[in-house]
Design an enzyme around this catalytic site. Structure first.
Site, PDB file in Angstrom:
ATOM      1  N   GLY A 283     -66.631   0.822  34.691  1.00  0.00           N
ATOM      2  CA  GLY A 283     -66.850  -0.621  34.614  1.00  0.00           C
ATOM      3  C   GLY A 283     -66.278  -1.103  33.185  1.00  0.00           C
ATOM      4  CD  GLN A 284     -63.128   0.935  28.226  1.00  0.00           C
ATOM      5  OE1 GLN A 284     -62.863   1.836  28.594  1.00  0.00           O
ATOM      6  NE2 GLN A 284     -63.158   0.510  27.182  1.00  0.00           N
ATOM      7  CB  THR A 285     -63.678  -5.534  32.256  1.00  0.00           C
ATOM      8  OG1 THR A 285     -64.664  -5.986  31.184  1.00  0.00           O
ATOM      9  CG2 THR A 285     -64.355  -5.148  33.502  1.00  0.00           C
TER      10      THR A 285
ATOM     11  CG  HIS B 135     -66.917  -3.233  24.338  1.00  0.00           C
ATOM     12  ND1 HIS B 135     -65.867  -2.854  24.857  1.00  0.00           N
ATOM     13  CD2 HIS B 135     -67.925  -3.205  25.399  1.00  0.00           C
ATOM     14  CE1 HIS B 135     -65.694  -2.964  26.281  1.00  0.00           C
ATOM     15  NE2 HIS B 135     -66.982  -3.375  26.508  1.00  0.00           N
TER      16      HIS B 135
ATOM     17  CG  HIS C 124     -72.517  -3.974  26.815  1.00  0.00           C
ATOM     18  ND1 HIS C 124     -71.821  -5.251  27.246  1.00  0.00           N
ATOM     19  CD2 HIS C 124     -71.395  -3.349  26.937  1.00  0.00           C
ATOM     20  CE1 HIS C 124     -70.837  -5.167  28.162  1.00  0.00           C
ATOM     21  NE2 HIS C 124     -70.380  -4.111  27.782  1.00  0.00           N
TER      22      HIS C 124
HETATM   23  P1  5GP Z   1     -67.355  -3.970  29.593  1.00  0.00           P
HETATM   24  O1  5GP Z   1     -67.254  -4.222  30.883  1.00  0.00           O
HETATM   25  O2  5GP Z   1     -65.838  -3.553  29.217  1.00  0.00           O
HETATM   26  O3  5GP Z   1     -68.281  -2.918  29.337  1.00  0.00           O
HETATM   27  O4  5GP Z   1     -67.540  -5.189  29.143  1.00  0.00           O
HETATM   28  C1  5GP Z   1     -66.894  -6.239  28.258  1.00  0.00           C
HETATM   29  C2  5GP Z   1     -67.746  -7.530  27.939  1.00  0.00           C
HETATM   30  O5  5GP Z   1     -66.722  -8.343  27.290  1.00  0.00           O
HETATM   31  C3  5GP Z   1     -68.223  -8.330  29.295  1.00  0.00           C
HETATM   32  O6  5GP Z   1     -69.609  -8.181  29.209  1.00  0.00           O
HETATM   33  C4  5GP Z   1     -67.652  -9.531  29.115  1.00  0.00           C
HETATM   34  O7  5GP Z   1     -68.643 -10.733  29.618  1.00  0.00           O
HETATM   35  C5  5GP Z   1     -67.259  -9.639  27.587  1.00  0.00           C
HETATM   36  N1  5GP Z   1     -66.030 -10.456  27.295  1.00  0.00           N
HETATM   37  C6  5GP Z   1     -65.109 -10.786  27.970  1.00  0.00           C
HETATM   38  N2  5GP Z   1     -64.259 -11.569  27.585  1.00  0.00           N
HETATM   39  C7  5GP Z   1     -64.901 -12.031  26.382  1.00  0.00           C
HETATM   40  C8  5GP Z   1     -64.612 -13.071  25.368  1.00  0.00           C
HETATM   41  O8  5GP Z   1     -63.627 -13.609  25.505  1.00  0.00           O
HETATM   42  N3  5GP Z   1     -65.574 -13.296  24.530  1.00  0.00           N
HETATM   43  C9  5GP Z   1     -66.669 -12.767  24.385  1.00  0.00           C
HETATM   44  N4  5GP Z   1     -67.584 -12.953  23.500  1.00  0.00           N
HETATM   45  N5  5GP Z   1     -67.126 -11.693  25.462  1.00  0.00           N
HETATM   46  C10 5GP Z   1     -66.193 -11.452  26.431  1.00  0.00           C
END
Ligand code: 5GP
Ligand code: ZN
Length: 145
Positions: free
Chosen positions: A99-101, A106, A108
């Site tokens: 689920g890493q986007t 990082h 959460h």
């Molecule tokens: P992942 O899915 O990679 O664990 O989490 C990426 C997180 O980054 C997501 O929860 C998403 O909402 C957040 N995110 C994506 N783009 C941005 C942005 O431009 N600014 C901020 N503050 N958060 C973002």
């Protein structure tokens, strides 16, 4: 491959750190930063990231990882004190199948309260299959060949 420089052209989190995109910062020091997630799962949902660009859990250096977790603790304590959070989830995804986007390491930090989202809790506890001793032995043999 380890890559600890910034990538302001291709990485949104590097752009936020450089002030090229908006970020609502909760905490910053020389090694790690914390800012609000733009799609909060809960009020105060915060992302903690290294100031240098690392991709994921296998890429991030040991000292940077320690610093990120220290900042996650500082943010957690702010949530407990000032948002009156009753609990905290710290979550991380490495790799797209997990689920890493955003490919800048990082974690959460999620402030939780009793009954705030029972679906979230149900998802976590839905892994109800209890593995047999044989299954566990087979798993550990694969993990530690
Ligand atoms: P992942 O899915 O990679 O664990 O989490 C990426 C997180 O980054 C997501 O929860 C998403 O909402 C957040 N995110 C994506 N783009 C941005 C942005 O431009 N600014 C901020 N503050 N958060 C973002
Ligand atoms: Zn980056």
């Amino acid at each position: 491959m380890s890559d600890s420089t910034r990538h302001p052209d291709s990485c949104i989190f590097c752009r936020i750190l450089e002030g090229k995109e908006e970020g609502t910062f909760v905490y910053r020091n020389s090694k790690a930063s914390a800012f609000l997630d733009i799609h909060p799962l809960f009020e105060g949902h915060t992302l903690v990231i290294p100031n240098d660009h690392f991709v994921d859990i296998s890429d991030v250096s040991e000292d940077t990882l320690a610093e990120v977790m220290k900042v996650a603790q500082i943010v957690s304590n702010l949530m407990i004190k000032n948002l009156h959070a009753e609990g905290i989830n710290i979550m991380h995804s490495t790799g797209r199948p997990a689920g890493q986007t955003i490919l800048h390491f990082h974690v959460h930090v999620l402030p939780r309260r009793t009954g705030d989202d029972t679906e979230f809790q149900r998802w976590w506890f839905s892994r109800s299959h209890r593995a047999s001793r044989q299954e566990l032995s087979s798993m550990v043999a694969k993990l530690l060949p």
